[in-house]
Write an enzyme that holds these catalytic residues in place. Structure first.
Site, mmCIF file in Angstrom:
data_model
loop_
_atom_site.group_PDB
_atom_site.id
_atom_site.type_symbol
_atom_site.label_atom_id
_atom_site.label_comp_id
_atom_site.label_asym_id
_atom_site.label_seq_id
_atom_site.Cartn_x
_atom_site.Cartn_y
_atom_site.Cartn_z
ATOM 1 N N CYS A 283 -4.642 -11.760 -14.163
ATOM 2 C CA CYS A 283 -5.825 -11.437 -13.705
ATOM 3 C C CYS A 283 -6.935 -10.497 -14.629
ATOM 4 O O CYS A 283 -7.942 -10.445 -14.299
ATOM 5 C CB CYS A 283 -5.835 -10.700 -12.263
ATOM 6 S SG CYS A 283 -5.058 -12.001 -11.178
ATOM 7 N N ASN B 40 -10.084 -14.579 -3.968
ATOM 8 C CA ASN B 40 -9.722 -14.009 -5.425
ATOM 9 C C ASN B 40 -9.382 -15.139 -6.104
ATOM 10 O O ASN B 40 -8.617 -16.182 -6.008
ATOM 11 C CB ASN B 40 -8.216 -13.447 -4.968
ATOM 12 C CG ASN B 40 -7.636 -12.872 -6.352
ATOM 13 O OD1 ASN B 40 -7.892 -13.242 -7.271
ATOM 14 N ND2 ASN B 40 -6.463 -11.919 -6.217
ATOM 15 N N HIS C 277 -11.552 -6.346 -10.308
ATOM 16 C CA HIS C 277 -10.739 -7.625 -9.712
ATOM 17 C C HIS C 277 -10.826 -7.437 -8.419
ATOM 18 O O HIS C 277 -10.625 -6.764 -7.503
ATOM 19 C CB HIS C 277 -9.519 -7.482 -10.455
ATOM 20 C CG HIS C 277 -8.591 -8.675 -9.841
ATOM 21 N ND1 HIS C 277 -9.001 -9.919 -10.114
ATOM 22 C CD2 HIS C 277 -7.382 -8.765 -9.516
ATOM 23 C CE1 HIS C 277 -8.232 -10.731 -9.514
ATOM 24 N NE2 HIS C 277 -7.321 -10.136 -9.195
#
Lengths: 328, 328
Positions: B114, B285, B255
């Protein structure tokens, strides 16, 4: 020019050896076929080892040679062509096998298929030169999983294994440096060499009905045509950027794609036979581990010594051409 | 400090929207469950788009905004967490969709799950500052393929999509720059968040008997514990390295792991609510595309303007913590 030095290298080969004879009998080929076609007499296949375990073994080898502990490394880059898991990156798994799970050492992957080690070394040399990192561990570790055992031309080429290198800023008194580097990608050839499965394009549930989607396939002629079109100009340009001529290079360390590919490369680029480092005959094509393994062998066999200049060179799926000229 | 500037950003979302209500009915959950637990009201799922196609759409958006053509880009880095195919790298596939298949523009991938976009931006900023590349296209494009539809906590969080950014050397008259950056990996948490399949550890033929191996799984509590242990010190250290205080930052762009994760992060780090950029509620996400998408939205919504300072920040599988402080 970056004042960056390869402090040490390391290598790991799985214990399980597979000879040309064994493959011939497995594939029903006449004796001598594999040696003649692929030139690979013996390669190693994993027998339980994971890629990150092999990578950690190669890294330990490089650490021992450099007289360093893992805590003296401040960045770990995995430069494999294929990851071990979809998540997380392989560098984190290698860090764990090195017993550095609580170290905080940054760990990430760089991927340009067979040229991943060159791209990683090239990129990180700028961070080392700028003082961001002091000692970087590069690791490439490969398991040739998607081989098509019906395609005897390709399945007799590949081998498993890992290689590592530790890179640092060159001391004031030293002349080690990267003289020039380049990477070019021509994606008109993106599908000449590919494995379509293994990412988010094809769900693994498709394997049952379409196993071929998950196999490595290569249009050898197409790759040869594109490489012939691009390699000579790339090679000349890289040499020119380095300020050297072929005569100044002690060694050219190519990606060990296949014995035939290296023979063609040598002829196209007019590289004297004794200056081309070849390990494919007893390692096979180990994907992105191929170049750092050949570099390791060149050093171990005394073919590349401190002060020598060499070129790392190769092509990869992408289609990419890449190279680095360095003073070791 | 590197005098590097984000020239423009771009975004692409698949047309197919999936609402919290649709997921609740699909998963047999009571109305309001998804909103309460994941906070994601709507996310987008691919409907035929590949990751490289989405990446190319986002890249085109960034190119148009910057007034540049692809031929004015001299490096393409794909910073997705998951590749499209095992071979070649996704950046080559994106180059092809951008119609630059014969351009030679170097194309490769950087992966720290990520945090891939942060790692790519961080690394390439050194190459731009050193003059190696002039204008670099970073692309993150994700398809959340390995969702476990039996794990309602995780499967209601993710969405698909892509984001891109074009990065260049800052002109003399300009103040845009990267003030500080850092990445730390604690692989004792390597298996807290993982998808074991998809690489060379598990052959896709194992899917038939062990589909769970190919699913994303996360030990939420373990990740929370490790993040709590590491994030506050990391955040303070990064701010200190940048020479700024929280009051100097216009925005923190995290994030978008989940609404809950961001709420905890905001409390732990004492970030004022209006300074935390949140897009998870209508994007989900989107793995590595999450940070550059949130950056794109911050710019598009006028929350981040030229001269503003911001911090990109996140945690990823690995387990890693990463951040960049920059003046936009």
């Amino acid at each position: 020019m970056r004042r960056v030095k390869i402090l040490s290298t390391g290598k790991y080969l799985p214990k399980k050896q597979v000879t040309a004879q064994e493959l011939e009998s497995r594939l029903g080929l006449p004796p001598g076929w594999v040696e003649k076609k692929s030139g690979v007499l013996v390669r190693h296949f994993v027998d339980g080892e994971t890629a990150s375990e092999m990578g950690a073994f190669a890294a330990k080898d490089a650490l021992v040679t450099a007289g360093l502990s893992i805590n003296e490394i401040d960045c770990i880059i995995c430069t494999s062509g294929i990851p071990e898991q979809a998540i997380p990156c392989t560098a984190a798994l290698i860090q764990k096998h090195l017993g550095a799970g609580d170290s905080g050492i940054p760990a990430f992957d760089i991927n340009s298929t067979c040229l991943s080690f060159l791209t990683g070394l090239d990129m990180v040399s700028y961070l080392i030169a700028a003082g961001r990192y002091s000692r970087v561990l590069l690791v490439a570790s490969e398991i040739a999983m998607g081989l098509d055992w019906n395609d005897k031309e390709s399945c007799t080429l590949f081998g498993d294994g890992a290689a590592a290198a530790i890179v640092a800023k060159t001391e004031e008194t030293d002349t080690s440096r990267i003289l020039a580097s380049n990477l070019e990608t021509y994606s008109k050839g993106a599908h000449l060499t590919e494995c379509q499965g293994g990412g988010n394009k094809h769900h693994p549930q498709e394997y049952a009905s379409h196993p071929e989607t998950f196999l490595f396939r290569m249009d050898g002629r197409g790759v040869y045509r594109l490489a012939s079109e691009r390699l000579p100009g790339f090679f000349a340009g890289l040499l020119q950027a380095s300020g050297l001529r072929m005569a100044d290079l002690q060694l050219v360390i190519p990606h060990q794609a296949s014995l035939m590919a290296m023979r063609l490369l040598r002829k196209q680029l007019d590289i004297p036979e004794e200056k081309l480092m070849v390990i494919a005959h007893n390692h096979g094509n180990t994907i992105a581990a191929s170049v750092p393994m050949a570099l390791h062998e060149a050093i171990a066999q005394g073919k590349l010594q401190r002060g020598d200049r060499c070129m790392l060179l190769g092509t990869s799926a992408g289609f990419s051409v890449g190279g680095i000229v360095l003073e070791y």
